[in-house]
Each structure stands twice: as structure tokens, then as C-alpha cells.
Design an enzyme around this catalytic site. Sequence first.
Site, short mmCIF file in Angstrom:
data_model
loop_
_atom_site.label_atom_id
_atom_site.label_comp_id
_atom_site.label_asym_id
_atom_site.label_seq_id
_atom_site.Cartn_x
_atom_site.Cartn_y
_atom_site.Cartn_z
N SER A 146 3.68 11.94 12.97
CA SER A 146 3.57 11.05 11.81
C SER A 146 4.64 11.39 10.78
CB SER A 146 2.20 11.17 11.15
OG SER A 146 2.14 10.40 9.97
N LYS A 168 0.83 -1.20 0.00
CA LYS A 168 0.00 0.00 0.00
C LYS A 168 0.86 1.25 0.00
CE LYS A 168 -1.06 2.06 3.60
NZ LYS A 168 -1.48 2.50 4.95
N LYS A 178 -9.21 -2.33 3.74
CA LYS A 178 -8.42 -1.09 3.66
C LYS A 178 -7.09 -1.32 2.98
CE LYS A 178 -6.18 2.21 6.82
NZ LYS A 178 -6.49 3.48 6.15
N GLU A 212 3.44 0.00 12.69
CA GLU A 212 2.31 -0.70 12.08
C GLU A 212 2.31 -2.20 12.40
OE1 GLU A 212 3.97 -0.91 7.55
OE2 GLU A 212 4.20 0.92 8.73
#
Length: 443
Positions: A180, A32, A421, A324
Amino acid sequence: MSTPVSDEATAPWPAPTVNGPISATVSLPGSKSLTNRYLVLAALADEPSRLRAPLRSRDTLLMASAVRSLGTVLDDATATGAFGADWLITPGELRGPASIDVGLAGTVMRFVPPIAALANGDIAFDGDPHARVRPMGPIIEALRGLGITVDDNGGGRLPFTVRGTGSVRGGTLEIDASASSQFVSALLLAGARFEEGLTLRHVGGQVPSEPHVTMTVEALRDVGVVIDDSEPDVWRVEPGRVGGLDVMVEPDLSNAAPFLAAAVLAGGQVTVPGWPQYTTQAGDHLRDLLDQMGADVSLDRDGLTVRSTGELYGLDADLRAAGELTPTIAALAALAETPSHLRGIAHLRGHETDRLAALATELNQLGGNVTETEDGLIIKPAKLHGGVFHSYADHRMATAGAVIGLKVAGVSVENIGTTAKTLPEFTQLWERMLTASDGPERR
């Protein structure tokens, strides 16, 4: 933490439980993170691009729709692999007005606004309800620092409108990206199209998930952008052309986490083919993490293989660079024989949900012993029992529930569909892994 989000049209998914070793090869679709970076660069390029075997998931389809809305043409080409057709991408004049649905995709909500600043016209951004609480202030303030008008009603969050003028002067900019790494990547991706390029300086705490910034820098170099990252926390992007791409998208290594975790829990082995010898993906940290937890990990021309006898140990790990992976590692830790301390992941409180609070809540309600710290989790051995594991509309929470269910009977995952997702075929791949011809006894 947001409250659990139920999908009333879908009953909780009964997580399959195994009673014996497994042996499977699991082929995964593209990354992704890479797919969405390539889509952005292709939209900014001076010539057409081809993405081979890109990921088609909710997040990447939202990105494809976003760049289409700004004037880019995307066509499906002849399929080259198991996961669908290539994308042929022809850049066009960036223009509005347009409305961008970011869903719950951090890459869309953060990477696209700097592109919108280069467009002529107003570009409105909004997304899922929880997207409205995710941090956006650094990107909004950065655009304002570059002279771009952004209307956000003073909230610093979605929804907002970027009033593009067709060009951005660029120059020197300071940003706090401690919440982030996507704030850095978003500006770097567009920097070469700014009239003066961009010198970006991070001020604040350590940037989390730094491999993702490295991924962005390498993707920029792949399309001929000149970028200097030799000084810590400073990136200098020279103005200039953005070349086209013809690239095979690597498999998503973070999406491999639950499948490799299955080998650790059940014993036996799982192989993920196509694992690169060198990669900037944060998922590559799985090799070291699973080794620490007792598995035998090997990488060769066939891919990455994880073997285990089923023995599982806790670990003390700083996951700042690979946050993650936390849900999967936490799920393993909850079933381990010794305690674990997961650190450096305070930034996960601003992801799809507050992942630290969500993990503690869901594991504890199954009988776990999990304590939140300021920047992580302390997980002690405990006997778990069945129950509903809520996903909070977070794909990595959903897959963590599936991992727990492998060894704990009676676990059901609420809204397993949220895995679309990043991995639309998760349940099919999971079942296929567990029903391999030489697979385990199921119960």
C-alpha cells in the site's frame, strides 16, 4: 476474501436499469484522499487552517474525529457550496489518552498512528471487523524503528496501542510499501514534525497507487514542508514548521467512475463539472481508460464529459497506479464486446475486501466469465443475468453492482449503504442522473 456482509435492516437495493441514452451533469463532493491528507496536515500545523467544501463521508468524519481526539479543534464555518460548510481547524497540543475508531478507512488506520507517536499518552486503535485483517505491519514496524512503543500482541494488525512520548527523533528508515502506498504517505505527512526529519527508503516491489504518494508530496509542499523526492523510492523530509491551509478541495475523481461509466454503457453523455486541468488524483486515469473502451472523452472549462454510442470494448490495462478504479472498469469489462485483462492490482486483495476475489465471485454468479490471476483479472464476454450483487462492506463493490444493473435487469445490490464511506448521497445522485429532464427511458 471475506464473506459477504449483510445489512439485515436494509433490503437489497434494486439497481435501476436504463433502455436508451442518458444526458446528465453530475456534481460530486470533494476528494476523500485530499480531505483526509489536509485534515492530518491541519492537525500538525502551527496555525489555523480552512478546508473549503471538504468531503463529509464516513471515512472523513472518522479522520475528523481522530484528530479531535488528539487535541485538534474543528468548527463548521459558513457554507460555500452545494456540499456543506467549510471546516475551520485549529491545532492543539497533541495528547492522550485517546481511543481512535478507524472504521474501515485505510487513511485513518495508517495516517494517524505516526501522529499518535507525537502525542503525550497512550492512543488505542481499533475498527470494523474487516479492518483487523488489513495489512498494518509496515506502519507498526516503522514506528518501532523510530523508537516508538507499539503494543499489538505480536499480530502486526489492529487492535494496537501507540504509546506516545510527545516527540519522535526521526532519521533514516526503510519500509516495504509494496502492499500500500499509504504506508509511505503516513510517514511523510508526519516527518516534518520529527526532530531530525525523515529519510524514508522503500525496499520491495513497486509501490502501488503512486499518484497518491505524489498527492502527499504536493500537499506537504503546499504547507511549506521541504521534501526531496528526486531519487526513486526515496523521500527526504526536512524538519521544520507546518503551515496552515486555505484550500478548496477538488471533487473526488474516483467517485466519478460509476457515473461516467453510465454514459459508456447507456450511450449519451455525462459531465462532471470542476474536473481539474491538473491533478494528482488517480481518478484522472479514467480519461484514458474510458477512451480505450470506446468512449469519447473531453475536458474543458465545463468539466469532464464522456460521450458514447453505447459501443463498449474490452482493454488490456495495468491499473497499478489507479487500482481504486478496478471495480468500475471490471463491471464495464464484463459487459464489453471483447475480452479484457486487468493487471498490476494484486494489492487490491488487502483493501476493504479481497477485491479481485470479490469481483470474480459476484460477476461469475451473474453469469460472467471472470478468471483471477496472480495480479489481476481476465474478463471474457458473457451474457449476464439478474441476481444479488454482494458488496462485502466495500463501497466500490457496491457502485460496481449499480453499474452492472444499468444494463442487466433484476440486479440488486446488497448493503448499498456502504457507499457512505466516501459518497453518502450515492443513490440520490444515481437516481438524479437517471431521471434528468432529457434522460432515458427507464425499465
